[in-house]
Design a protein around this motif. Structure first.
Motif, mmCIF file in Angstrom:
data_model
loop_
_atom_site.group_PDB
_atom_site.id
_atom_site.type_symbol
_atom_site.label_atom_id
_atom_site.label_comp_id
_atom_site.label_asym_id
_atom_site.label_seq_id
_atom_site.Cartn_x
_atom_site.Cartn_y
_atom_site.Cartn_z
ATOM 1 N N ARG A 226 1.014 -1.004 -0.042
ATOM 2 C CA ARG A 226 -0.052 0.049 0.387
ATOM 3 C C ARG A 226 1.192 0.905 -0.160
ATOM 4 O O ARG A 226 0.738 2.341 -0.670
ATOM 5 C CB ARG A 226 -0.375 0.099 1.763
ATOM 6 N N HIS A 227 1.686 1.301 0.513
ATOM 7 C CA HIS A 227 2.745 2.865 1.128
ATOM 8 C C HIS A 227 3.452 2.619 -0.008
ATOM 9 O O HIS A 227 3.311 3.694 -1.105
ATOM 10 C CB HIS A 227 4.321 1.597 2.413
ATOM 11 N N TYR A 228 4.272 1.536 -0.516
ATOM 12 C CA TYR A 228 5.044 2.685 -2.180
ATOM 13 C C TYR A 228 3.522 2.143 -3.264
ATOM 14 O O TYR A 228 4.746 2.160 -4.420
ATOM 15 C CB TYR A 228 5.913 0.938 -2.236
ATOM 16 N N GLY A 229 2.409 1.913 -3.105
ATOM 17 C CA GLY A 229 1.776 1.360 -4.195
ATOM 18 C C GLY A 229 2.042 1.002 -5.734
ATOM 19 O O GLY A 229 1.804 1.242 -6.364
ATOM 20 N N PHE A 230 2.183 -0.407 -4.949
ATOM 21 C CA PHE A 230 3.031 -1.265 -5.907
ATOM 22 C C PHE A 230 1.135 -1.880 -6.438
ATOM 23 O O PHE A 230 0.564 -2.448 -5.866
ATOM 24 C CB PHE A 230 3.653 -2.075 -5.422
ATOM 25 N N ARG A 231 1.909 -3.148 -7.300
ATOM 26 C CA ARG A 231 0.427 -3.731 -8.230
ATOM 27 C C ARG A 231 1.048 -4.994 -8.273
ATOM 28 O O ARG A 231 2.632 -5.680 -8.389
ATOM 29 C CB ARG A 231 0.462 -3.413 -9.606
ATOM 30 N N VAL A 232 0.257 -6.322 -7.802
ATOM 31 C CA VAL A 232 0.241 -7.803 -7.015
ATOM 32 C C VAL A 232 0.447 -8.015 -8.326
ATOM 33 O O VAL A 232 -0.584 -8.427 -8.916
ATOM 34 C CB VAL A 232 0.232 -8.248 -5.447
ATOM 35 N N GLN A 233 1.409 -8.571 -9.200
ATOM 36 C CA GLN A 233 0.899 -9.370 -10.392
ATOM 37 C C GLN A 233 0.628 -10.641 -9.862
ATOM 38 O O GLN A 233 0.250 -11.614 -10.719
ATOM 39 C CB GLN A 233 2.127 -9.045 -11.995
ATOM 40 N N ASN A 234 2.122 -11.870 -9.232
ATOM 41 C CA ASN A 234 1.384 -12.784 -9.171
ATOM 42 C C ASN A 234 1.676 -13.166 -7.997
ATOM 43 O O ASN A 234 2.335 -12.179 -7.212
ATOM 44 C CB ASN A 234 2.657 -13.408 -10.303
ATOM 45 N N ILE A 235 0.581 -13.958 -6.961
ATOM 46 C CA ILE A 235 0.998 -14.467 -6.062
ATOM 47 C C ILE A 235 1.408 -16.043 -5.679
ATOM 48 O O ILE A 235 0.495 -16.354 -6.771
ATOM 49 C CB ILE A 235 -0.153 -14.759 -5.200
ATOM 50 N N TYR A 236 2.505 -16.261 -4.960
ATOM 51 C CA TYR A 236 2.676 -18.572 -4.530
ATOM 52 C C TYR A 236 3.125 -18.292 -4.166
ATOM 53 O O TYR A 236 3.821 -17.979 -3.471
ATOM 54 C CB TYR A 236 4.501 -18.076 -5.762
ATOM 55 N N VAL A 237 2.720 -19.550 -3.671
ATOM 56 C CA VAL A 237 2.319 -20.085 -2.463
ATOM 57 C C VAL A 237 3.276 -21.260 -2.612
ATOM 58 O O VAL A 237 2.754 -21.770 -2.738
ATOM 59 C CB VAL A 237 0.661 -20.453 -1.956
#
Length: 507
Positions: A226-237
């Protein structure tokens, strides 16, 4: 083919020079047995020296290899090579030393060709991408891999088209695009070959403690996004085996991941399901409910005798059942991992495994060459009980057979990486049909994108686009240490992100 020597000397004590020379010795199975061991030669000596640069500024290196046999005879071999205009001075020196020694072993001592030549690094495609950015075309890069790195034509023709295939995927990411990795460091049992930092699944009290710490870790990472304004492209568990968690813990964990990081920009949500003995209808339902797009099913082999030998608590039939259940649930992409070079297997065993795996129609098949690591039980068993592994030649036959089946499915390689001590001097390579490429895998292998690591043994890799460098921070591999020192790991991750993205470096 092995070469045994009693002693080894090198004229340069710099750590990097010692490292690259020893890489060549390991590549050609040169064994230093000590003064009391039986040996082919009393001593092997290597002397490297830099000659005057060429008129256009290219580095010139000479390497001399000397062998002294038991009768007192000396054999001396010398090789010179010239660097390229577009490589850094230090990199040129190191490459030329390796190349000189490689050619001496190949041409003067009749050692067999190594498929990758002197391309020893984890990510050989990074070199290809650098040359692509420099304007080189595909034929030119293939030729240069062969001349500069002694790479075989077959391997060059594998990784160069692969790098060009990756370009549109890498282009989807910019400075503010990130991926999130969540590490669940538990497994139901420990496989014979495993050296990963995983723990046997603990009891409920320890799991509750882990979940509380994981939540704290996630909340801090969520705040950073949130703080850096990132966009999460991929989530890997990943892990470990995330599906080794009991159903309620698995659902709680995946809900936290989804709620904290899944957003409209997210294109890929991967869960490593790994082993059939870890999957249940409840976990499949949880993954379906939360929109998981990619699941890894890792049989490693479809040979029942090998599964028992490596400590797997399931059968080939269980793999088929698991795969079909995931397909019926509508999981878009299913990846299957296999290992070539497992103890006791032959090329014909791999042929049978490939028949069974390709009959299921997976979207992506990853072929791993067995990497014999110090931390594995297999390494200790080989030393203590003389457990036999397939020869390098047999492992390469396995690879040829496996790749022929993959190609029959219309799959092409899309990412690749290497490790030390790999059977057959091979690689780990993923092949898929068009449209089934794993975005996270491409991004992390090419180190093109910041990866925020959360959980046990997770690594955060922060790409600093201004300084053109990458820095990493590591969560503890040991579960007790991770649980105790979570605040330290959160702070290290925050400092790395702030250094690259903070207000004092506005985007």
């Amino acid at each position: 083919m092995k070469l045994r020597v009693k002693t080894f000397t090198l004229n340069n004590r710099r750590e990097i020079i010692s490292k690259i020379v020893r890489e060549v010795l390991v590549l050609f199975k040169v064994e230093i047995v000590g003064r009391r061991g039986e040996a082919d030669y009393l001593q092997l000596s290597v002397v490297n020296r830099r000659l005057p640069d060429t008129s256009d500024g290219r580095v010139v290196m000479e390497s001399k290899l000397m062998l002294f046999d038991p009768a007192g005879h000396e054999r001396v071999f010398t090789r010179q090579s010239t660097g390229a205009l577009d490589e850094r001075e230090g990199a040129s020196v190191n490459r030329l030393i390796k190349l000189n020694l490689y050619h001496i072993f190949r041409e003067e001592l009749a050692m067999p060709q190594a498929p990758w030549g002197i391309l020893h690094g984890v990510r050989p495609t990074k070199i290809v991408h650098r040359w692509i950015r420099g304007g080189m075309d595909e034929p030119g890069i293939i030729a240069r891999l062969q001349s500069d790195y002694a790479c075989s034509e077959a391997k060059a023709r594998e990784i160069v088209p692969m790098a060009f295939r990756q370009l549109p995927f890498l282009a989807t990411s910019d400075e503010k695009t990130v991926s999130v990795y969540v590490g669940i460091p538990f497994c139901l049992t420990r496989c014979l070959y495993c050296s990963f930092p995983s723990n046997i699944l603990p009891g409920e009290d320890k799991l509750r403690q882990f979940m509380a710490v994981l939540k704290k870790d996630m909340e801090a990472a969520k705040e950073a996004v949130r703080h850096y304004g990132f966009r999460v492209q991929n989530i890997y568990v990943g892990g470990g085996t995330p599906t080794s968690l009991p159903d309620d813990f698995f659902a709680e964990m995946l809900d936290m991941v989804y709620n904290d990081f899944h957003e409209p920009s997210t294109v890929e949500f991967t869960v490593e399901a790994g082993r059939p003995d870890s999957i249940t209808p409840g976990k499949i339902e949880t993954m379906k409910r939360l929109g998981v797009t990619r699941v890894s099913v890792n049989p490693q082999t479809m040979q029942a005798k090998t599964l028992r030998r490596i400590g797997r608590q399931h059968t080939p039939e269980d793999v088929v059942t698991m795969f079909r259940a995931l397909r019926e649930a509508g999981i878009p992409h299913i990846n299957m991992d296999l290992i070539l070079g497992l103890p006791g297997e032959t090329a014909e065993d791999v042929r049978d495994t490939m028949e069974k795996v390709t009959a299921l129609g997976p979207d992506d098949i990853t072929l791993h060459a067995l990497a014999l690591k110090r931390g594995s039980r297999l390494k200790r068993l080989m030393e203590e009980q003389h457990v036999e592994l397939p020869s390098d030649e047999e492992t390469r036959r396995m690879s040829e057979i496996a790749m022929s089946y993959v190609k029959k499915l219309g799959m092409r390689p899309y990412y690749l990486y290497r490790q030390g001590y790999m059977s057959g001097d091979l690689e780990n390579v993923s092949c898929c049909r068009d449209g089934a490429e794993g975005m996270y895998n491409i991004q992390i292998m090419e180190e093109h994108q910041t990866i925020i690591g959360i959980g046990g043994a997770a690594t955060t890799k922060v790409v600093d686009f201004r300084r053109q460098r990458m820095k990493s921070s590591f969560n503890a591999k040991d579960l007790v240490t991770y649980l105790r020192d979570i605040d330290i790991y959160i702070e290290k991750r925050r400092e790395l992100l702030d250094e690259a993205y903070g207000d004092h470096h506005p985007l």
